[in-house]
Design a protein around this motif. Sequence first.
Motif, PDB file in Angstrom:
ATOM      1  N   ILE A  82     -78.603  25.862  42.436  1.00 33.95           N
ATOM      2  CA  ILE A  82     -78.663  24.901  43.548  1.00 33.95           C
ATOM      3  C   ILE A  82     -80.100  24.785  44.072  1.00 33.95           C
ATOM      4  O   ILE A  82     -80.963  25.589  43.734  1.00 33.95           O
ATOM      5  CB  ILE A  82     -77.712  25.292  44.705  1.00 33.95           C
ATOM      6  CG1 ILE A  82     -78.140  26.620  45.330  1.00 33.95           C
ATOM      7  CG2 ILE A  82     -76.274  25.363  44.198  1.00 33.95           C
ATOM      8  CD1 ILE A  82     -77.390  26.959  46.586  1.00 33.95           C
ATOM      9  N   MET A 135     -71.528  16.951  45.792  1.00 35.85           N
ATOM     10  CA  MET A 135     -71.899  18.231  45.177  1.00 35.85           C
ATOM     11  C   MET A 135     -72.953  18.952  46.006  1.00 35.85           C
ATOM     12  O   MET A 135     -72.915  20.156  46.170  1.00 35.85           O
ATOM     13  CB  MET A 135     -72.453  17.962  43.771  1.00 35.85           C
ATOM     14  CG  MET A 135     -72.496  19.224  42.918  1.00 35.85           C
ATOM     15  SD  MET A 135     -70.864  19.949  42.683  1.00 35.85           S
ATOM     16  CE  MET A 135     -71.279  21.680  42.649  1.00 35.85           C
ATOM     17  N   GLN A 138     -71.245  20.259  48.837  1.00 36.97           N
ATOM     18  CA  GLN A 138     -70.439  21.400  48.415  1.00 36.97           C
ATOM     19  C   GLN A 138     -71.292  22.663  48.282  1.00 36.97           C
ATOM     20  O   GLN A 138     -70.858  23.743  48.678  1.00 36.97           O
ATOM     21  CB  GLN A 138     -69.766  21.081  47.087  1.00 36.97           C
ATOM     22  CG  GLN A 138     -68.586  22.004  46.842  1.00 36.97           C
ATOM     23  CD  GLN A 138     -68.092  21.924  45.414  1.00 36.97           C
ATOM     24  OE1 GLN A 138     -68.340  20.943  44.722  1.00 36.97           O
ATOM     25  NE2 GLN A 138     -67.422  22.958  44.974  1.00 36.97           N
ATOM     26  N   ALA A 139     -72.505  22.508  47.756  1.00 37.66           N
ATOM     27  CA  ALA A 139     -73.383  23.672  47.614  1.00 37.66           C
ATOM     28  C   ALA A 139     -73.672  24.279  48.983  1.00 37.66           C
ATOM     29  O   ALA A 139     -73.590  25.496  49.169  1.00 37.66           O
ATOM     30  CB  ALA A 139     -74.677  23.267  46.913  1.00 37.66           C
ATOM     31  N   ARG A 144     -70.047  29.272  53.556  1.00 36.34           N
ATOM     32  CA  ARG A 144     -68.789  30.007  53.528  1.00 36.34           C
ATOM     33  C   ARG A 144     -69.044  31.471  53.137  1.00 36.34           C
ATOM     34  O   ARG A 144     -68.477  32.396  53.720  1.00 36.34           O
ATOM     35  CB  ARG A 144     -67.863  29.339  52.509  1.00 36.34           C
ATOM     36  CG  ARG A 144     -66.497  29.938  52.425  1.00 36.34           C
ATOM     37  CD  ARG A 144     -65.634  29.109  51.482  1.00 36.34           C
ATOM     38  NE  ARG A 144     -64.356  29.749  51.303  1.00 36.34           N
ATOM     39  CZ  ARG A 144     -64.125  30.690  50.387  1.00 36.34           C
ATOM     40  NH1 ARG A 144     -65.083  31.055  49.580  1.00 36.34           N
ATOM     41  NH2 ARG A 144     -62.934  31.253  50.288  1.00 36.34           N
ATOM     42  N   LEU A 152     -70.550  25.991  50.252  1.00 35.77           N
ATOM     43  CA  LEU A 152     -70.255  27.242  49.543  1.00 35.77           C
ATOM     44  C   LEU A 152     -71.139  28.371  50.050  1.00 35.77           C
ATOM     45  O   LEU A 152     -70.679  29.493  50.259  1.00 35.77           O
ATOM     46  CB  LEU A 152     -70.476  27.051  48.040  1.00 35.77           C
ATOM     47  CG  LEU A 152     -69.369  26.311  47.284  1.00 35.77           C
ATOM     48  CD1 LEU A 152     -69.831  25.954  45.881  1.00 35.77           C
ATOM     49  CD2 LEU A 152     -68.103  27.156  47.232  1.00 35.77           C
ATOM     50  N   VAL A 153     -72.416  28.062  50.240  1.00 33.75           N
ATOM     51  CA  VAL A 153     -73.340  29.084  50.751  1.00 33.75           C
ATOM     52  C   VAL A 153     -72.941  29.473  52.172  1.00 33.75           C
ATOM     53  O   VAL A 153     -72.871  30.663  52.515  1.00 33.75           O
ATOM     54  CB  VAL A 153     -74.792  28.583  50.708  1.00 33.75           C
ATOM     55  CG1 VAL A 153     -75.725  29.578  51.381  1.00 33.75           C
ATOM     56  CG2 VAL A 153     -75.236  28.335  49.272  1.00 33.75           C
TER      57      VAL A 153
END
Lengths: 390, 295
Positions: free
Chosen positions: A210, A1, A4-5, A11, A8-9
Motif C-alpha cells: 500500500i 481500494m 480499504q487500505a 482497524r 484495514l490499517v
Amino acid sequence: MMRQAVLLVARREFIERGRSKAFLISTAFTLVLIAAIVVVPTLIGGDDATTWTLGSVGVIDGDMVSDIDALSGLDVTVVGASFDTVGAAEAALEDGDVDLVVVAGKEILTVEHTSQTLIALTTFTLESRARLDRMRELGLSESEISELNSPTYTTRTIGDVSVGPSANELIAVMGTVLLFISIITYGQWVLTGVVEEKQSRVIEVVLGAIEPRHLLAGKVLGIGGLALIQLIALLGEGFILVSAFDLVDLPATSLGAAGVIVLWFILGFALYATAYAAAGSLVDRMEDAQNAAFPLTLVLMAGYFIASFSFDTDNPILRAASLFPLFSPMAMPLRQARGDATPVEIIFAVAFMVAAIWFVIRLAGRIYTGAALRTGGKVKAREAWNSPDR
Amino acid sequence: MLAISNLYKTYGDVIALDGCTFAVEPGQLLGFLGPNGAGKTTAMRAIFNLIKPDRGSVTWRGEPIDPQIRRSFGYMPEQRGLYPKMRVKDQLVFLGRLHGMERRMANTQAALWLERLGLAERAGDRLEELSHGNQQRVQLAAAVVHDPELLVLDEPFSGLDPIGVGAMTEILSEYAARGTCVVFSSHQLDLVEDLCEDVVVINEGKVALDGAVRDLRNATDHRYLEIETSNASPDWLRGIPDTEFLSADGPTVRLKVPTDFDFAEVLRNTAGTTIERFSFLPPTLSEIFREAVGQ
C-alpha cells in the motif's frame, strides 16, 4: 481500494492497541481516577450535609419543623424530636442528640455549639407564629393579616458572583485536562507506532502493498478512534457520576460543553498525531523517538500551560492562544465551554485550525513518505522533504 | 511478464543502477545474482515503487505497474520484519487483506500456510514469541499468503538452516511450476545452480550476464580439464600450449583449456605416465559469476 487500505490499517491499529495491556490498564486507571475525583470528596464531605435536630418538650409541632426546614435552605435538613420532660430534653441536648430544644413554644434551650443560624431561624419562626396569633386575637381579617405580612422590600442580586464553579466551568477545566492528556498520550502512540514499524522493518512489507500516505492515514485514524472512544467514555463517566451524586446542577448546555471538548480533541489530534508520525518516521530506534518528537511535545505542553494558567478567568493571552492553531485545541475548548468565546472567535479558530491541519497533513505526509523507508540512523527532515523516492 | 528496462538510479555520487534491464516470464524461476552493492535490492525495490528510479521503467504485461497491480505481487525484503507483538495468524490475515483478499479467503489461506509450515499450533502466539527460524517461515507465508502473480524475494535463503532451505526451495519451485513469475537474489551460487534454469548477474548496476545457466556455461570459451595420473609429480602437464595450469592436488591436476582444445596435446607429452582418468568440465556458475563481475 485506497479507502480499504486506510480502513484495514485503521482497524489493525484499533484492535491491536485496543486489546493491549497498556490501553486496558490506562483506561481502567483513568476511569477509577475520575470516579475518585468526583466521588471521594462527596463521601468524605458527607458530614457537611447538615442535619439539625429540633427538640420539643411535649408533642412536637410538625408545621414548625417544616417551616424552619424550608427557611434553612437546601443544604440543611431539619428534623424534630419529642421529649416528655424538660430534664430528658436537656440531657439529649447535652449529649448532642438534639441541637436545640423548644419548651412549650416559649423558651429556647441551646448549648454553646448550637448553630446561630438555627437559633435565629427558630426565634424568627416562633415570633412570626406568635405575631400571627396576636393578629387573629385582635380580630384582623385574613386579608389584613396577609397585607401586614407582605414584605416591604425586594431582593436584588447584583452581578453574577457565584461561589464555586458552575457545571460548565467544571467541564471546561476537567475536559481541557482530559483532552490534553489524550492528545499527548495517543500522539505518542502514533509516534512510537511509526518508529516500531521502522525498527521491526515491517514497513517495507507493508509499503510493498500500500501507499505510505494510506498507512499514515490509517494509523492516525485507528489510534485516534480508540482515543476518541476513551475520551467519550471518560466524559460520560464524569457526567453520570456528577448527576448521580448531585455535585453541581448540570444545565442543558453541559452536553454542548462536552461536545466542544470532543470536537477540539478531534481537531487537535488530527494535527498533532500527523506531526508525531512525521517525527517518528525520521528515526528507526525507539530510543531516538522522544528526541525527534521533543519540539512537538514542547509546543503541545506550552499550549496546555497557557490554558492551565487561565483555568479561573479569561485573559488576553488565552484569547490569543485560542485563535492560534497549535494552541487552540487546548485554549479554545476552555473558553468555549466556559462561555467566554464569541461566535466569531470560534468560527475563526476552527477555520484556522482546519487550514493548519490541511497544511500539516501535506507537510507531514511528504516527510513521512520520504523518510519511512530510510533506515540506518536519523534522517533530517529536510532530506526527507526532498527525497527523490517520495 | 515483468520487464525491467533501462533503470538508472543514483544516490549522491553512488550509482546504484546503471541501465539495468531484464525480464521474468511466467513460470520462470530466475536467480538474480550480483556482488554486494551491485544494485539487486535497489532493482527489487523499484518493482514495488519503494524507490523511484531516475530513469527507466518497470512494466507488468507491458503496462506500467499501478497500486492495484502491485497488490497482486508478493515481496520478501532483505531486511526481514513483521509486527513483533501481533498474533501470527492475525498478521497473515492483515497482510493478505492489504493485498486485496477478502476476509474469509485471507483467513483460509493464512490457516493453510500455517498448517503447511508446521505452525498451526502457534497461530495465536505473538510473533516475538516464535524462534528465529519460525519467524522466517511466517515471513515467507506473509509474502505468498495472497497467492501472488509475481514473487520477489531478496536473499530468501540467508539465515535458513538446511531444513528451511529445503522448504523454501520446494515452495519457490512450486510457485514457478504453476506459472508464477519468481525472482530471488542469493549469494549461494551452488544452490542457485541447482534450483534455477535462468539467472541474471548484475554488477555495478548493469546486467553482466542474462540467460539459461546451461547456455551460459556452454557459451564460455574455455573448459576445465581434470586429469588424474599414476605419477605423483604431474609437472609435465605445465607448459602445454594454450593451457593454464590451475592446481595440483597429489596426482590430480586441473587445467584451464580452450573449448576446442585437442586432448592429443596432452597425450603427446605423457612421457610414460599413465592417465587414470580425465574429464572436460564447463565452468560452474560460481566461476562464470566471478568472471562476469571481474573478480
